[in-house]
Design an enzyme around this catalytic site. Structure first.
Site, PDB file in Angstrom:
ATOM      1  N   THR A 133      -7.730  -3.654 -37.725  1.00  0.00           N
ATOM      2  CA  THR A 133      -8.647  -4.140 -37.208  1.00  0.00           C
ATOM      3  C   THR A 133      -8.299  -5.757 -36.047  1.00  0.00           C
ATOM      4  OG1 THR A 133      -9.755  -6.795 -38.273  1.00  0.00           O
ATOM      5  CG2 THR A 133      -7.633  -6.311 -38.939  1.00  0.00           C
ATOM      6  N   ASP A 134      -9.658  -5.936 -35.387  1.00  0.00           N
ATOM      7  CA  ASP A 134      -9.324  -7.306 -34.165  1.00  0.00           C
ATOM      8  C   ASP A 134      -9.079  -8.193 -34.824  1.00  0.00           C
ATOM      9  OD1 ASP A 134     -12.329  -7.866 -35.675  1.00  0.00           O
ATOM     10  OD2 ASP A 134     -13.232  -8.490 -33.812  1.00  0.00           O
ATOM     11  N   GLU A 135      -8.424  -8.195 -36.616  1.00  0.00           N
ATOM     12  CA  GLU A 135      -8.498  -9.633 -36.787  1.00  0.00           C
ATOM     13  C   GLU A 135      -6.493 -10.490 -36.575  1.00  0.00           C
ATOM     14  OE1 GLU A 135     -10.063 -10.366 -40.674  1.00  0.00           O
ATOM     15  OE2 GLU A 135     -11.701  -9.335 -40.513  1.00  0.00           O
ATOM     16  N   TYR A 158      -4.852 -11.400 -45.478  1.00  0.00           N
ATOM     17  CA  TYR A 158      -5.744  -9.627 -44.674  1.00  0.00           C
ATOM     18  C   TYR A 158      -4.587  -9.405 -43.425  1.00  0.00           C
ATOM     19  CZ  TYR A 158      -8.466  -6.449 -43.347  1.00  0.00           C
ATOM     20  OH  TYR A 158      -8.966  -4.964 -42.646  1.00  0.00           O
ATOM     21  N   LYS A 162      -2.470  -6.859 -41.966  1.00  0.00           N
ATOM     22  CA  LYS A 162      -2.948  -5.510 -40.853  1.00  0.00           C
ATOM     23  C   LYS A 162      -2.170  -5.048 -40.196  1.00  0.00           C
ATOM     24  CE  LYS A 162      -5.640  -2.499 -41.261  1.00  0.00           C
ATOM     25  NZ  LYS A 162      -5.565  -1.599 -42.489  1.00  0.00           N
TER      26      LYS A 162
END
Ligand code: NAD
Ligand code: TYD
Length: 355
Positions: A133-135, A158, A162
């Site tokens: 993810t870009d998060e 989260y 990741k």
């Protein structure tokens, strides 16, 4: 024909990927734990298909992963399996560490051992693609976009989990030479998304005249990508990505949350005029902000565009319209999620079926 071990293939993005891969002629071994987010209804179209083997199990079960890799002579692993919802990670981070970190580690160890034992010609072609993810890059101010060299700065449990998994994937390449690829994608939307995420949650609540919770001031920005475009990007990276590289994937479609919610309301008003004549926008309620809520995400997808020729095919306006139509046409799918009946068809732990 390639044999793919797809993990998390009963979830939103993995499910879309599996349906497309089987339709294209790939053989898919689909390993999914069937958490609350896993839904066999999503896979109805490939139930009983000769090229789809469903296995209920955990990516953290290294022996199971090893057995599936060897028994099915897998050519590539695509790792979607994860706990994926930020709000849940705030209430209970442990499950995120278990699956996203420890689970990914177990899968990597099984993949490394399997890959090392392959004949040289097959070793060359083997790939481990990790879907991320870009998060992991944290939060942006009003300007700028994430590139592949943006430093990691995860802000939620989260995204921290990741980020940890991305680092493990990288480490397995550098330490053992495992041929890995990582994709870091922006927010997805489209068919089969669990109705806890902003777009399907808003859609469902608006359809039923319920209040629409918008966190904080509603001005947080996400960069939306239609799920089919994400799946196409993953396929492209699998085919032609440079081993050891990471690729950012995004739709060039930054929208404020409030805009997204209003767009859904307007589309629903047009397709299903409200009985009381009041625009659904009137259902919007500003609620307490998410703790640590990232303000803005935006992806620079220049690398995958330049190197692999991938561009999104579906713009936001088209994609959100399609998504609204899909949910309106698939209310039984949503109803079975909301009443819990989608979870009643579980099969035994570790059972393997051509489902
Ligand atoms: P999802 O929550 O819809 O699906 C996750 C799937 O993984 C479910 O089917 C679940 O049963 C399965 N799973 C969970 N724990 C497992 C375990 N221990 N072993 C095996 N299976 C397990 O998630 P999604 O939105 O489809 O996301 C898929 C992947 O893409 C995730 O890795 C996520 O981090 C990443 N991603 C998601 C988005 C997004 O907007 N949804 C954006 C970028 C990246
Ligand atoms: P979400 O779909 O949970 O994805 P993520 O947090 O991974 O980006 O949320 C998208 C955006 O919408 C995020 O800024 C939080 C916000 N949001 C709301 O305003 N209301 C809601 O009910 C939800 C679920 C999210």
């Amino acid at each position: 024909m390639k044999t793919l071990l797809v993990t998390g293939g009963a979830g939103f993005i993995g499910g879309n990927f599996v349906l497309e891969a089987v339709a294209r002629g790939d053989r898919v071994v689909n390993l999914d734990k069937l958490t609350y987010a896993g839904n066999l209804d999503t896979l109805a179209a490939v139930r009983g298909h000769a090229n789809h083997v469903f296995v209920q199990g955990d990516i953290g079960d290294r022996a199971l992963c090893a057995r599936l890799l060897a028994e099915h002579a897998v050519d590539a692993v695509v790792n979607f399996a994860a706990e994926s919802h930020v709000d849940r990670s705030i209430d209970g981070p442990a499950a995120f560490i278990e699956t996203n970190v420890a689970g990914t580690l177990a899968l990597l160890e099984a993949a490394r051992d399997y890959w090392k034992a392959l004949p040289l010609a097959r070793q060359d072609g083997f790939r481990f693609l990790h879907v991320s993810t870009d998060e992991v890059y944290g939060s942006l101010g009003p300007v700028g976009r994430f590139t592949e060299t943006t430093p990691y700065a995860p802000n939620s449990p989260y995204s921290a989990s990741k980020a940890a998994s991305d680092h493990l994937v990288r480490a397995f390449h550098h330490t053992w030479g495992l041929p890995v690829l990582t994709t870091n994608c922006s927010n997805n939307y489209g068919p089969y998304q669990f109705p806890e995420k902003l777009i399907p949650l808003t859609l469902q609540k608006a359809l039923h005249g319920e209040p629409l919770p918008v966190y904080g001031d509603g001005r947080n920005v996400r960069d939306w990508l239609y799920v089919g475009d994400h799946c196409a990007a993953i396929r492209r990276v699998l085919e032609a990505g440079r081993v050891g590289e990471t690729y950012n994937v995004g739709g060039d479609a930054e929208r404020e949350n409030l805009h997204v919610v209003r767009t859904i309301c307007a589309l629903l008003d047009a397709r299903r005029p409200p009985a009381d004549g009041r625009p659904r926008e009137s259902l919007i309620r500003f609620v307490k902000d998410r703790p640590g809520h990232d303000r803005r995400y935006a992806i620079d997808a220049g690398k995958i565009r330049r190197e692999l020729g991938w561009t999104p095919a579906v713009g936001f306006e088209e994609g959100i319209g399609r998504t609204v139509d899909w949910y309106l046409d698939h209310q039984p799918w949503v109803a079975r999620v909301l009443d819990g009946s989608y979870r009643l068809e579980r099969i035994g732990q570790g059972a393997e079926v051509g489902a």
